[in-house]
Structures are given as C-alpha cells and as structure tokens.
Design a protein around this motif. Sequence first.
Motif, PDB file in Angstrom:
ATOM      1  N   PHE A 175      13.456  37.962  32.148  1.00  0.00           N
ATOM      2  CA  PHE A 175      13.319  37.361  33.474  1.00  0.00           C
ATOM      3  C   PHE A 175      14.326  36.227  33.653  1.00  0.00           C
ATOM      4  N   ASP A 176      14.766  36.041  34.888  1.00  0.00           N
ATOM      5  CA  ASP A 176      15.667  34.930  35.200  1.00  0.00           C
ATOM      6  C   ASP A 176      14.892  33.621  35.270  1.00  0.00           C
ATOM      7  N   ARG A 177      13.699  33.694  35.831  1.00  0.00           N
ATOM      8  CA  ARG A 177      12.906  32.481  36.024  1.00  0.00           C
ATOM      9  C   ARG A 177      11.452  32.767  35.712  1.00  0.00           C
ATOM     10  N   VAL A 178      10.815  31.823  35.038  1.00  0.00           N
ATOM     11  CA  VAL A 178       9.407  31.926  34.682  1.00  0.00           C
ATOM     12  C   VAL A 178       8.695  30.705  35.251  1.00  0.00           C
ATOM     13  N   LEU A 179       7.585  30.928  35.948  1.00  0.00           N
ATOM     14  CA  LEU A 179       6.758  29.862  36.480  1.00  0.00           C
ATOM     15  C   LEU A 179       5.443  29.891  35.708  1.00  0.00           C
ATOM     16  N   ASP A 180       5.140  28.836  34.997  1.00  0.00           N
ATOM     17  CA  ASP A 180       3.935  28.743  34.177  1.00  0.00           C
ATOM     18  C   ASP A 180       2.996  27.762  34.870  1.00  0.00           C
ATOM     19  N   LEU A 181       1.951  28.269  35.524  1.00  0.00           N
ATOM     20  CA  LEU A 181       1.010  27.433  36.257  1.00  0.00           C
ATOM     21  C   LEU A 181      -0.215  27.146  35.400  1.00  0.00           C
ATOM     22  N   PHE A 182      -0.615  25.876  35.344  1.00  0.00           N
ATOM     23  CA  PHE A 182      -1.785  25.528  34.554  1.00  0.00           C
ATOM     24  C   PHE A 182      -2.615  24.463  35.258  1.00  0.00           C
TER      25      PHE A 182
END
Length: 153
Positions: free
Chosen positions: A106-113
């Motif tokens: 992936f080019d971009r990863v968004l990790d929401l917590f």
Amino acid sequence: MAEIAFYHLTRTPLDQALPKLLGRVLAGGDRALVLCGSEDRVAALDAALWLSSDPDWLPHGSKATGHAAQQPIWLTAEDVGEAGAPNGARFLVLVDGAESARLVLFDRVLDLFDGGDEAAVAAARRRWSAARAAGHALSYWQQGPRGWEKKMG
C-alpha cells in the motif's frame, strides 16, 4: 515502504470519524481497503457507511455483498494476500488494532485507534515502534477542537 499515519480518536467514535477520512480518499480518486478486527465490525461499519451524512455517499462493499473489484471501499476482516487488495486499493485503513503482514503493498496506511481505551493506545504504541523499526514513514494525528491536528511526523 508505506507512509503510515496513526489517527488517535479522542472526540468521536470510529463510525463517525471513518466516513470523513474515507471521503477524502475517494475525493482524491483513490480506493481503500478497511481491515477490521472482526466480521461483526465489518457489518457495523457497512451500516455506518450507508447511513453517513458527511459525506453522504460512500460506495463500498464486503464479502457479504461481493464484487470486490468494483468497490472503491472494501470492508474485510481478512488480511490481503500477495496479490494485494481485492479492489485494487492503494490505501489501507486499520481499525480495531487489526494488523497487516503486507503493509508494503500500500502507498498509505491509516491506523485508527480509540484514545479512550488504554489497551488500544498501548497496542498503537507497539505498532508505531514496529513500523518505525521497519523503516516506514510515520505521522501522528490527534482529534482536536477543529478536526485532525498533526502532532508528529
């Protein structure tokens, strides 16, 4: 290496914050794969995306609806294989502490917590350390009174 952005939820729950972030992904002409911690979360987010009013249209699907290749947003509880996202997504969104063994696809990863859950915060710190050690570009965003505020990265 992927660009990984950690999103610390402090003001709104996931089902309210996620639609706006996904709306930005779609507005940029991109696709997203949302990797959830369980099939129950997939079902809950499926409903939340259909009911979202901001933005009011988030075309998406899951294993229950099928046709992954046609879906700009794909909701799943299964990590991607070597071929990558079934919908061709270059954006990966991680929720519920879900982890992928194939971040580099992936080019971009968004990790929401969830900032109100100490275990989720501790797990996010562990993922941050592992991603930094792996050489990924990292940024950290926290919800503030006016929206997302970049704190580091």
